[in-house]
Design a protein around this motif. Structure first.
Motif, PDB file in Angstrom:
ATOM      1  N   PHE A  45      -0.993  11.407  -8.785  1.00  0.00           N
ATOM      2  CA  PHE A  45      -1.305  10.587  -9.867  1.00  0.00           C
ATOM      3  C   PHE A  45       0.073  10.088 -10.533  1.00  0.00           C
ATOM      4  O   PHE A  45       0.172   9.401 -11.756  1.00  0.00           O
ATOM      5  N   ASN A  46       1.019  10.591  -9.994  1.00  0.00           N
ATOM      6  CA  ASN A  46       2.786   9.972 -10.860  1.00  0.00           C
ATOM      7  C   ASN A  46       2.861   8.541 -10.315  1.00  0.00           C
ATOM      8  O   ASN A  46       2.311   8.380  -9.356  1.00  0.00           O
ATOM      9  N   ALA A  47       3.792   8.147 -11.071  1.00  0.00           N
ATOM     10  CA  ALA A  47       4.290   6.643 -10.490  1.00  0.00           C
ATOM     11  C   ALA A  47       5.209   6.946  -9.322  1.00  0.00           C
ATOM     12  O   ALA A  47       5.587   8.174  -9.038  1.00  0.00           O
ATOM     13  N   VAL A  48       4.980   5.675  -8.607  1.00  0.00           N
ATOM     14  CA  VAL A  48       5.736   5.977  -7.189  1.00  0.00           C
ATOM     15  C   VAL A  48       6.642   4.674  -7.136  1.00  0.00           C
ATOM     16  O   VAL A  48       6.283   3.504  -7.740  1.00  0.00           O
ATOM     17  N   ILE A  49       7.927   4.928  -6.792  1.00  0.00           N
ATOM     18  CA  ILE A  49       8.803   3.697  -6.566  1.00  0.00           C
ATOM     19  C   ILE A  49       9.204   3.538  -4.840  1.00  0.00           C
ATOM     20  O   ILE A  49       9.295   4.588  -4.442  1.00  0.00           O
ATOM     21  N   TYR A  50       8.708   2.256  -4.433  1.00  0.00           N
ATOM     22  CA  TYR A  50       8.957   2.206  -2.924  1.00  0.00           C
ATOM     23  C   TYR A  50      10.344   1.628  -2.684  1.00  0.00           C
ATOM     24  O   TYR A  50      10.985   0.504  -3.523  1.00  0.00           O
ATOM     25  N   ASP A  51      11.122   2.159  -1.823  1.00  0.00           N
ATOM     26  CA  ASP A  51      12.336   1.761  -1.370  1.00  0.00           C
ATOM     27  C   ASP A  51      12.383   0.480  -0.219  1.00  0.00           C
ATOM     28  O   ASP A  51      11.323   0.615   0.416  1.00  0.00           O
ATOM     29  N   ALA A  52      13.285   0.189   0.128  1.00  0.00           N
ATOM     30  CA  ALA A  52      13.282  -0.645   1.638  1.00  0.00           C
ATOM     31  C   ALA A  52      13.081   0.225   2.627  1.00  0.00           C
ATOM     32  O   ALA A  52      13.476   1.335   2.573  1.00  0.00           O
ATOM     33  N   SER A  53      12.474  -0.529   3.515  1.00  0.00           N
ATOM     34  CA  SER A  53      11.828   0.226   4.726  1.00  0.00           C
ATOM     35  C   SER A  53      10.751   1.056   4.449  1.00  0.00           C
ATOM     36  O   SER A  53      10.072   1.767   5.459  1.00  0.00           O
ATOM     37  N   ASP A  54      10.027   1.399   3.239  1.00  0.00           N
ATOM     38  CA  ASP A  54       8.968   2.224   2.971  1.00  0.00           C
ATOM     39  C   ASP A  54       7.918   1.411   3.316  1.00  0.00           C
ATOM     40  O   ASP A  54       7.758   0.346   3.715  1.00  0.00           O
ATOM     41  N   GLN A  55       6.718   2.106   3.532  1.00  0.00           N
ATOM     42  CA  GLN A  55       5.454   1.528   3.887  1.00  0.00           C
ATOM     43  C   GLN A  55       4.444   1.499   2.782  1.00  0.00           C
ATOM     44  O   GLN A  55       4.296   2.598   2.119  1.00  0.00           O
ATOM     45  N   VAL A  56       3.953   0.688   2.754  1.00  0.00           N
ATOM     46  CA  VAL A  56       2.632   0.315   1.528  1.00  0.00           C
ATOM     47  C   VAL A  56       1.410  -0.178   2.548  1.00  0.00           C
ATOM     48  O   VAL A  56       1.467  -0.587   3.667  1.00  0.00           O
ATOM     49  N   VAL A  57       0.329   0.201   1.933  1.00  0.00           N
ATOM     50  CA  VAL A  57      -0.779  -0.311   2.690  1.00  0.00           C
ATOM     51  C   VAL A  57      -1.570  -1.438   1.788  1.00  0.00           C
ATOM     52  O   VAL A  57      -1.805  -1.528   0.365  1.00  0.00           O
ATOM     53  N   LEU A  58      -1.874  -2.417   2.645  1.00  0.00           N
ATOM     54  CA  LEU A  58      -2.489  -3.744   2.305  1.00  0.00           C
ATOM     55  C   LEU A  58      -4.009  -3.676   2.392  1.00  0.00           C
ATOM     56  O   LEU A  58      -4.281  -3.330   3.819  1.00  0.00           O
ATOM     57  N   ILE A  59      -4.892  -4.176   1.543  1.00  0.00           N
ATOM     58  CA  ILE A  59      -6.357  -4.257   1.856  1.00  0.00           C
ATOM     59  C   ILE A  59      -6.742  -5.679   1.945  1.00  0.00           C
ATOM     60  O   ILE A  59      -6.601  -6.524   1.140  1.00  0.00           O
ATOM     61  N   SER A  60      -7.715  -6.041   2.872  1.00  0.00           N
ATOM     62  CA  SER A  60      -8.437  -7.290   2.905  1.00  0.00           C
ATOM     63  C   SER A  60      -9.769  -7.090   2.811  1.00  0.00           C
ATOM     64  O   SER A  60     -10.336  -6.307   3.555  1.00  0.00           O
ATOM     65  N   ASP A  61     -10.813  -7.965   2.161  1.00  0.00           N
ATOM     66  CA  ASP A  61     -12.036  -7.758   2.080  1.00  0.00           C
ATOM     67  C   ASP A  61     -12.560  -8.863   3.126  1.00  0.00           C
ATOM     68  O   ASP A  61     -12.679  -9.823   3.093  1.00  0.00           O
ATOM     69  N   THR A  62     -13.126  -8.050   4.349  1.00  0.00           N
ATOM     70  CA  THR A  62     -13.661  -8.810   5.515  1.00  0.00           C
ATOM     71  C   THR A  62     -14.855  -8.390   6.021  1.00  0.00           C
ATOM     72  O   THR A  62     -15.513  -7.539   5.285  1.00  0.00           O
ATOM     73  N   VAL A  63     -15.320  -8.787   7.232  1.00  0.00           N
ATOM     74  CA  VAL A  63     -16.554  -8.005   7.901  1.00  0.00           C
ATOM     75  C   VAL A  63     -16.098  -7.645   9.300  1.00  0.00           C
ATOM     76  O   VAL A  63     -15.270  -8.444   9.624  1.00  0.00           O
ATOM     77  N   ASP A  64     -16.812  -6.808   9.688  1.00  0.00           N
ATOM     78  CA  ASP A  64     -16.467  -6.325  11.088  1.00  0.00           C
ATOM     79  C   ASP A  64     -17.370  -7.001  12.069  1.00  0.00           C
ATOM     80  O   ASP A  64     -17.987  -8.059  11.799  1.00  0.00           O
ATOM     81  N   ALA A  65     -17.390  -6.691  13.228  1.00  0.00           N
ATOM     82  CA  ALA A  65     -17.978  -7.343  14.456  1.00  0.00           C
ATOM     83  C   ALA A  65     -19.317  -7.205  14.207  1.00  0.00           C
ATOM     84  O   ALA A  65     -20.225  -8.067  14.660  1.00  0.00           O
ATOM     85  N   LYS A  66     -20.218  -6.386  13.402  1.00  0.00           N
ATOM     86  CA  LYS A  66     -21.564  -6.235  13.131  1.00  0.00           C
ATOM     87  C   LYS A  66     -21.848  -7.156  11.882  1.00  0.00           C
ATOM     88  O   LYS A  66     -23.202  -6.768  11.487  1.00  0.00           O
TER      89      LYS A  66
END
Length: 333
Positions: free
Chosen positions: A115-136
């Motif tokens: 729960f500490n603050a995080v700083i991202y450097d170049a080439s680090d990976q972040v996670v992006l979320i999209s609200d969508t529907v699956d095949a079902k």
């Protein structure tokens, strides 16, 4: 909203009443965030003797209870306890967190530094979320990895824009601050713990230091500590395939594996030859696989919902009670 109450005369249940609330969104607006709760006047000591009443919140068992501090009521009578528990609550199959703490695997668990603050450097990976529907046709939150650029990087997650200055911009979500209230330490979460946004770009929505860590690992007496909540690490993949994180009742998966082919393969009406009113074999009966409507599977199995449970509690005296006719005094953003 539909509401029903249940009460029985059996001596084992005569002092309890059960309330069932069914809440549906019949509108066209999609709400990513909703609050629900109850306001109760316990008056454990009776009318006129509530000034010395006390209350407690047990996060492990999802129960709050109230009692009279000296055990003597308004007429000199002995006073017991009154409790309110969530037997079943709405589930959250989207946040990547084991809200009901039922994971049986070695999925990662929160630690204080999460729960500490995080700083991202170049080439680090972040996670992006999209609200969508699956095949079902089921609504899902789809995660994808994004590598941070060496220059100013603009990304979107759940429709929210984030600007990343590599090595500079700080991101933080769900940190809590300890506060002393009525002589007891209480953890107050930052608003980012309840805004339905992944503020630190780790793929988890609304991680909450108070609910998912402190009240479990460092609970007030007389509660005993329990493990912190499990979660899915979308960067390393740890816990991503844990069936008891983000479980849901509207899919075709028996996440808790309690469906029994010998006793539960009864078809979508849930009735077998030994049940009264059995109409005969129906869809799914005797086919050797779980079917919606059968016992211990899907919509009939509350354990296949990642239940949110009780996440907060506010005990107040009558003099400081909120005005129940003013919504803004009840719901804190």
């Amino acid at each position: 909203m539909r509401q029903r109450g249940f009460q029985w005369s059996s001596f084992l249940a005569e002092d309890a009443i059960f309330w069932l609330y069914e809440i549906n969104n019949d509108g066209t607006t999609l709400y990513r965030k909703a609050n629900f709760g109850t306001t109760v006047g316990t008056l454990a000591g009776g009318d006129g003797d509530s000034q010395d009443d006390l209350g407690f919140f047990d996060v492990k068992d999802w129960i709050t209870y109230s009692w009279d501090s000296d055990g003597i009521g308004n007429r000199g009578q002995k006073v017991g306890y009154v409790g309110y528990a969530f037997l079943e609550s709405p589930g959250n199959p989207f946040d990547g967190i084991d809200n009901d703490n039922d994971s049986k695997s070695s999925s990662p668990r929160f630690v204080a530094s999460d729960f500490n603050a995080v700083i991202y450097d170049a080439s680090d990976q972040v996670v992006l979320i999209s609200d969508t529907v699956d095949a079902k046709g089921l609504r899902i939150y789809k995660r994808s990895l994004h590598t941070v650029k060496s220059t100013t990087d603009t990304v979107y997650s759940l429709g929210v824009r984030f600007i990343i200055e590599p090595g500079v911009t700080q991101f933080r979500e769900g940190n809590a601050t300890p506060t002393i209230i009525n002589g007891q330490q209480v953890w107050i979460p930052d608003p980012s713990a309840n805004d339905a946004i992944d503020n630190d770009l780790d793929g988890l929505v609304d991680e909450n230091e108070a609910t998912h860590y402190q009240t479990r690992v460092n609970p007030p007496e007389p509660q005993t500590p329990v493990p912190a909540s499990s979660y899915k690490d979308f960067i390393t993949g740890a816990g991503v395939n844990d069936p008891l994180i983000d479980e849901r009742r509207d899919n075709d998966i028996d996440e808790d594996e309690d469906w029994d082919i010998l006793f539960d393969d009864l078809g979508e009406d849930g009735l077998g030859p030994e049940d009264r009113g059995y109409p005969g074999p129906d869809l799914g009966e005797g086919d050797g696989i779980p079917t919606q409507g059968e016992p211990n599977f899907g919509k009939t199995d509350p354990d296949e919902s990642d239940q949110i449970g009780l996440t907060g509690f506010n005990f107040f005296e009558l003099q400081s009670a909120p005005d129940l006719s003013v919504d803004a005094s009840l719901w804190i953003e």
